[in-house]
Design an enzyme around this catalytic site. Structure first.
Site, PDB file in Angstrom:
ATOM      1  N   HIS A 137      33.143  24.596 -26.849  1.00 56.57           N
ATOM      2  CA  HIS A 137      32.878  23.922 -25.582  1.00 56.57           C
ATOM      3  C   HIS A 137      31.433  24.153 -25.209  1.00 56.57           C
ATOM      4  O   HIS A 137      30.893  25.229 -25.444  1.00 56.57           O
ATOM      5  CB  HIS A 137      33.803  24.467 -24.484  1.00 56.57           C
ATOM      6  CG  HIS A 137      33.914  23.559 -23.314  1.00 56.57           C
ATOM      7  ND1 HIS A 137      33.002  23.555 -22.294  1.00 56.57           N
ATOM      8  CD2 HIS A 137      34.822  22.588 -23.027  1.00 56.57           C
ATOM      9  CE1 HIS A 137      33.349  22.636 -21.421  1.00 56.57           C
ATOM     10  NE2 HIS A 137      34.439  22.025 -21.832  1.00 56.57           N
TER      11      HIS A 137
ATOM     12  N   ASP B 227      41.949  20.855 -25.066  1.00 55.27           N
ATOM     13  CA  ASP B 227      42.608  19.876 -25.931  1.00 55.27           C
ATOM     14  C   ASP B 227      43.404  20.497 -27.074  1.00 55.27           C
ATOM     15  O   ASP B 227      44.116  19.793 -27.771  1.00 55.27           O
ATOM     16  CB  ASP B 227      41.561  18.913 -26.518  1.00 55.27           C
ATOM     17  CG  ASP B 227      40.966  18.027 -25.448  1.00 55.27           C
ATOM     18  OD1 ASP B 227      41.742  17.515 -24.633  1.00 55.27           O
ATOM     19  OD2 ASP B 227      39.733  17.859 -25.419  1.00 55.27           O
TER      20      ASP B 227
ATOM     21  N   HIS C 196      35.030  14.509 -26.922  1.00 57.14           N
ATOM     22  CA  HIS C 196      35.373  14.704 -25.504  1.00 57.14           C
ATOM     23  C   HIS C 196      36.889  14.545 -25.357  1.00 57.14           C
ATOM     24  O   HIS C 196      37.650  15.257 -26.000  1.00 57.14           O
ATOM     25  CB  HIS C 196      34.540  13.703 -24.687  1.00 57.14           C
ATOM     26  CG  HIS C 196      34.511  13.913 -23.207  1.00 57.14           C
ATOM     27  ND1 HIS C 196      34.939  15.060 -22.585  1.00 57.14           N
ATOM     28  CD2 HIS C 196      34.106  13.097 -22.189  1.00 57.14           C
ATOM     29  CE1 HIS C 196      34.784  14.948 -21.269  1.00 57.14           C
ATOM     30  NE2 HIS C 196      34.288  13.766 -21.006  1.00 57.14           N
TER      31      HIS C 196
END
Ligand code: ACO
Length: 428
Positions: free
Chosen positions: A307, A363, A268
């Site tokens: 994702h 990210d 995460h």
């Protein structure tokens, strides 16, 4: 003839049931009436990791993962990133509408006047080792705030709730910066109310002996955009933790600490840190192919890729990638960028990643920007937690005001032993 219902025939009994479909969803509780016998508990659904279960109705954030769309309260993330500020977006997320000029002034004033921490918090920070991970510190300190504001347990009082929300949005950057200063052995730099939310964060992070810190406007804006992009993302792991823990009616400090803990994991919010460490480990563009080959053989994952919801390019990653150049112009090009670009180029052409619809997520590039801004790598997940605080709290408040919600308590399918007699120690 079309009807918004689902007809189910239970082949165990031959009985037929008609179940309403609303918003493309059936209610799991409507299945409970389907029983094979009178002592049957009734049909349940089994959905490990909640891949196909809606846990709430929400009007905060909309994502279309197939088309790469992300909206807060109906406003496109691209437009907010271009035109808004973090605090304006936070107001929008929390209140549902963009603020008027006077509402915005009042909101910014309120946040700026809650940035200080009780001095005892510094003693708490001082108790950590110099190399303590700042996410561990953040979790502990946010949880500890619960003891400083015992009134916060009155979660059904809207005014009390709003006070804690302002406190948390205001104080989390201060806690984050103080954690960094502690690990760097630097004196704490106090908030400067003349600066913007992000300008003040840079001040608390980087101020040295100068009387007044002036943030670089490019870095300040880059941080503003990064914070806007991270403000909410509907029912992800940490938000679900926030709602789930909050559903026990604990105060918001304890629930935000739980959400922060969920964010810490490498799958995460910890992924931005993991990306940077992965790029450093790859070391050079020449090693990219062999690294990808190892990932395809199941030796680790390509961090910052993939994702649960996005099956196309994460719209946040697109904006971050474009913004990176502006930061690199000021701070110099991050040498790891070439490795990241080559990883992305190869992965986007490779059958393994294409067939699994694995694209860069938020990210993948954010860490490169943070590193160029001289923010230390272990602070990256903290940089995610700061702006996500408003998302967590808004989702928490929506849950509290939702009459349908109660304490979160999933069912299980028990597959363990049937009842058996206790075996005395000597006989085992
Ligand atoms: N690298 C290599 N393979 C991957 C990756 C990856 N990053 N992500 C998924 N896969 C593969 C899986 O091995 C699986 O392959 P299989 O079907 O052959 O078994 C397939 O793609 C589907 O993956 P799942 O794990 O089932 O997908 P899920 O939706 O559960 O996971 C997640 C999503 C956790 C984000 C995953 O893609 C991942 O681990 N990515 C790397 C970590 C990361 O970047 N996390 C940040 C996400 S964004 C955020 O949280 C803010």
């Amino acid at each position: 003839m079309s009807k918004p219902t689902l007809t189910i025939t239970d082949n165990r009994t031959g009985r037929t049931y008609e179940i309403p479909i609303t918003n493309g969803t059936i209610r799991a509780m409507d299945l409970r009436q389907i029983r094979a016998s009178s002592d049957d508990f009734g049909l349940m659904t089994y959905d490990p990791a909640f891949t196909n279960t809606a846990s709430c109705q929400s009007s905060i954030t909309f994502i279309d993962g197939e088309r790469g769309v992300l909206d807060y309260r109906g406003y496109a993330i691209e437009e907010l990133a271009e035109k808004s500020t973090y605090l304006e977006t936070a107001y929008l997320i929390l209140n549902g509408e963009l603020p008027s000029r006077s509402d915005l002034l009042g909101w910014v004033h309120a946040i700026k006047h809650h940035t200080l921490l009780h001095e005892n918090i510094k003693k708490l920070i001082d108790g950590f080792h110099h190399d303590a991970h700042p996410m561990g510190m953040l979790i502990a300190i946010v949880g500890a705030l619960s003891t400083f504001y015992p009134d916060a347990k009155n979660i059904f009082d809207r005014e009390v709730r709003r006070e804690q929300i302002v406190r948390l949005i205001a104080k989390v950057p201060t806690i984050a910066a103080f954690c960094y200063r502690h690990s760097a052995g630097l004196p704490y730099a106090y908030p400067d109310n003349d600066l913007t939310y992000t300008g003040n964060f840079l001040n608390m992070f980087f101020k040295m002996t100068e009387l007044k810190y002036s943030p670089n406007p490019v870095l300040e804006r880059a941080l503003e955009v990064l914070f806007i992009l991270h403000a909410d993302h509907e029912q992800n792991c940490s938000t679900s933790a926030m709602r789930s823990v909050g559903s026990s009616q604990v105060d918001p400090y304890a629930a935000v600490a739980a959400a922060t803990a969920a964010l810490y994991g490498p799958l995460h919010g910890g992924a931005n840190e993991a990306v940077l460490r992965m790029l450093e480990q790859i070391g050079s563009v020449a090693n990219v192919l062999s690294f990808i080959a190892r990932v395809k053989q199941g030796e680790g994952r390509l961090m910052g890729f993939g994702h649960r919801i996005y099956k196309s390019y994460d719209p946040r990653a697109k904006i971050i990638k474009q913004m990176a150049d502006r930061v690199f112009e000021v701070m110099g090009r991050n040498p790891l960028l070439d490795i990241a670009l080559e990883l992305e180029r190869i992965a986007l052409e490779d059958e393994y990643f294409v067939s699994r619809k694995l694209y860069p997520n938020v990210d993948f590039y954010s860490g490169l920007i943070y590193q160029s801004m001289r923010i230390t790598v272990d602070m990256f997940p903290v940089m995610f937690a700061i702006p996500r605080t408003v998302g967590w709290l808004t989702q928490w408040e929506e849950m509290i005001e939702d009459d349908e919600q109660k304490i979160a308590r999933p069912r299980q399918i028990y597959i363990g032993h049937a009842r058996r007699p206790y075996v005395p120690l000597d006989e085992r």
